[in-house]
Design an enzyme around this catalytic site. Sequence first.
Site, PDB file in Angstrom:
ATOM      1  N   ILE A  41      14.541  15.934  20.363  1.00 15.91           N
ATOM      2  CA  ILE A  41      14.954  15.150  19.207  1.00 15.91           C
ATOM      3  C   ILE A  41      15.896  14.017  19.600  1.00 15.91           C
ATOM      4  CG2 ILE A  41      16.991  16.579  18.666  1.00 15.91           C
ATOM      5  CD1 ILE A  41      16.122  16.343  15.677  1.00 15.91           C
ATOM      6  N   LYS A  42      16.554  14.144  20.752  1.00 15.84           N
ATOM      7  CA  LYS A  42      17.536  13.141  21.174  1.00 15.84           C
ATOM      8  C   LYS A  42      16.897  11.786  21.492  1.00 15.84           C
ATOM      9  CE  LYS A  42      21.291  15.695  21.024  1.00 15.84           C
ATOM     10  NZ  LYS A  42      22.441  15.386  20.157  1.00 15.84           N
ATOM     11  N   ASP A  43      15.572  11.752  21.692  1.00 15.76           N
ATOM     12  CA  ASP A  43      14.904  10.472  21.919  1.00 15.76           C
ATOM     13  C   ASP A  43      15.181   9.495  20.786  1.00 15.76           C
ATOM     14  OD1 ASP A  43      13.815  11.790  24.062  1.00 15.76           O
ATOM     15  OD2 ASP A  43      11.727  11.384  23.541  1.00 15.76           O
TER      16      ASP A  43
END
Length: 340
Positions: A41-43
């Site tokens: 999700i950090k993308d």
Amino acid sequence: MRLHVGNAVGATPLVEITKLDIPDGIRVFAKLEFLNPGGSIKDRMVKYILDHAERVGALQPGATIVENTSGNTGAAIAMFAAERGYRAILTMPDKVSQEKQNVLRAMGAQTIVCPTAVRPDSPEHYVETARRLHREIPGSFMLNQYDNPLNAEAHFHTTGPEIWEALGGRITAFVSSGSTGGTISGIGGYLRSKNPDIHVVLLDPVGSIYHKYFHEGVVDPREIAAYHVEGVGEDHLAKCMDFSVLTNVIRFNDRNAIQMCHELARKEGLLCGGSSGANIWGCIEVAKALKPPAVIVTVLPDSGAKYVSKIYNADWLAEQRFADGSSATVSMRSPAPSDA
């Protein structure tokens, strides 16, 4: 139009969890964030912040990106740094899995591993180490993910709307663990802007400070302790964590999260990381306190492929002694501004 890695970020699928012990009349949905190109999700947050920094001139061509990370933010930074021609130096606590560390190095990032069991203000702490490097390296850029409002803004403008549209606004509760607070503050903030009656529940590991801060308004250093699940909880208050968005905070322990990881793999065919296990465990706990019909949604932040040496390793599991801890008793309160 030329397609870049960044074009593949977002628009992840939403699936229903159906094989677990969920109360009748309650539906649980999970957004598969491990299908982003960098594997987490950090993308979303990293792309959003880097795009902004390039637009305003804060990040110059060929510069060095410095950041503290539990691995997933680092993977996103390493991916974009490789694509866009930046150097990446990433600091992380020593509990980060070897798989995560290897991925960062494979993409050309320099990694600096710091001790986990130090005070937040120690110069050896991975956050303080990153800040020092940022000061020392001319022209370097630091995302400052814990205190940068763009972290939550990324999810307010992308993940939140995707969830709302996929479920047609039929959402009773959003449940998620958090560390920087970007995911839950951004998604929760968006969902409650559409419907203020939606419950937003933060899951906090035993050993983190957020649970007591939310319920009692104090930070107790005695609460800080080591735990195995990566990328969740915190030993200091991150400015990105918007407590006014939250309607409840409940605690989980390593065993809750890791056992649920194995259930997800064996019953749902979803091989996920520890924070995903915590999130689904929390959804089921919240479901027990809701009156049906209800819809609960969460995110699965990363893949279990990053934890094969730990969560899915029989020898590692046998070596660990997880505190049993009783399950959290959840009382769903009506959302109100005073919940901050």
